[in-house]
Write an enzyme that holds these catalytic residues in place. Structure first.
Site, PDB file in Angstrom:
ATOM      1  N   GLY A  28       0.832  -1.204   0.000  1.00 52.46           N
ATOM      2  CA  GLY A  28       0.000   0.000   0.000  1.00 52.46           C
ATOM      3  C   GLY A  28       0.859   1.244   0.000  1.00 52.46           C
ATOM      4  O   GLY A  28       2.067   1.173  -0.246  1.00 52.46           O
ATOM      5  N   ASN A  29       0.249   2.382   0.232  1.00 53.74           N
ATOM      6  CA  ASN A  29       1.030   3.621   0.333  1.00 53.74           C
ATOM      7  C   ASN A  29       0.346   4.559   1.319  1.00 53.74           C
ATOM      8  O   ASN A  29      -0.721   4.245   1.843  1.00 53.74           O
ATOM      9  CB  ASN A  29       1.218   4.256  -1.053  1.00 53.74           C
ATOM     10  CG  ASN A  29      -0.084   4.706  -1.657  1.00 53.74           C
ATOM     11  OD1 ASN A  29      -0.725   5.627  -1.166  1.00 53.74           O
ATOM     12  ND2 ASN A  29      -0.524   4.029  -2.720  1.00 53.74           N
TER      13      ASN A  29
END
Ligand code: C5P
Length: 218
Positions: A28-29
């Site tokens: 993810g980020n």
């Protein structure tokens, strides 16, 4: 007095994407989705017909906005393209550039003596570039560019390469701006030049950006 956007169909993407590695893990980020949600909220308040394609975030749906929840870059790609045609597309999501070639059906186990794990990643499709090249291209295609250095230079490169009408660049990795923050500062670049917006709360910046978009639509 806010510029009215009555009847203008605007599609906004917001938030991160999660790329699953196995049933328990993902890549993810740090995108919070706040900027895209603020744009969607302000556009709807100005009378626009807003579709918000949201990655996995826990933010309330702004009043009057049609929300489509997605998880992965592939799902975001499908949802954005399904929302065309529209007058304006604003790609504020932090879409993963790479995704695992395959999601393991079972949880990946570490083996005795195993020091490293190699994940093979493949490039995702560039939603923004595809929208800009689409047969049903919106009148305005607006991108975002989060950069740690050479902010204007990299953003201008993306504006040209992806054939955008406008790009909003911001510096990430500095306190009080960008990911997770309630405030932001944008350098908006288009064919006519550059405009610095903010630093200001993301809801205020959303209004300033929509003023520029309204001008370009006129
Ligand atoms: O090239 P980069 O990922 O930095 O570009 C950022 C812009 O491109 C953002 O507007 C983002 O929403 C969009 N993007 C996209 N699809 C991707 C990667 C980025 O729409 N696969």
């Amino acid at each position: 007095m806010s510029a009215t956007l009555a009847g203008v169909r605007i599609v906004v993407s917001a938030g991160p994407t999660y790329e699953d590695i196995d049933p328990a893990r993902f890549l993810g980020n740090r995108s919070s989705g706040k900027m895209g949600f603020a744009i969607a909220a302000e556009a709807a308040a100005r009378g626009a017909d807003v579709v918000l394609v949201a990655g996995p975030v826990h933010l309330e749906t702004p009043a009057g906005v049609a929300r489509s929840n997605v998880r992965s870059a592939a799902q975001m790609h499908a949802a954005v393209l399904a929302a065309l045609p529209c007058a304006v597309y604003i790609g504020a999501a932090a879409v993963a550039d790479f995704t695992p070639r395959a999601c393991s059906p079972g949880k990946i186990k570490k083996q005795p003596g195993q020091d490293t794990l190699v994940l093979e990643l493949v490039q995702t499709r560039d939603i923004l570039a595809e929208v800009a090249a689409h047969a049903q291209r919106p009148r305005l295609v607006v991108g975002f560019a989060a950069e740690t250095d050479n902010v204007a230079g990299y953003a201008r490169g993306k504006l040209e390469r992806k054939r955008l009408d406008m790009i909003c660049a911001n510096r990430v990795g500095v306190a009080g701006c960008g990911f997770e923050s309630d405030d932001n500062a944008l350098l908006v670049i288009d064919a006519t030049g550059e405009r610095a917006l903010g630093p200001a709360p993301k809801c205020e910046l959303a209004g300033l950006l929509l003023d520029l978009i309204k001008e370009r639509l006129a």
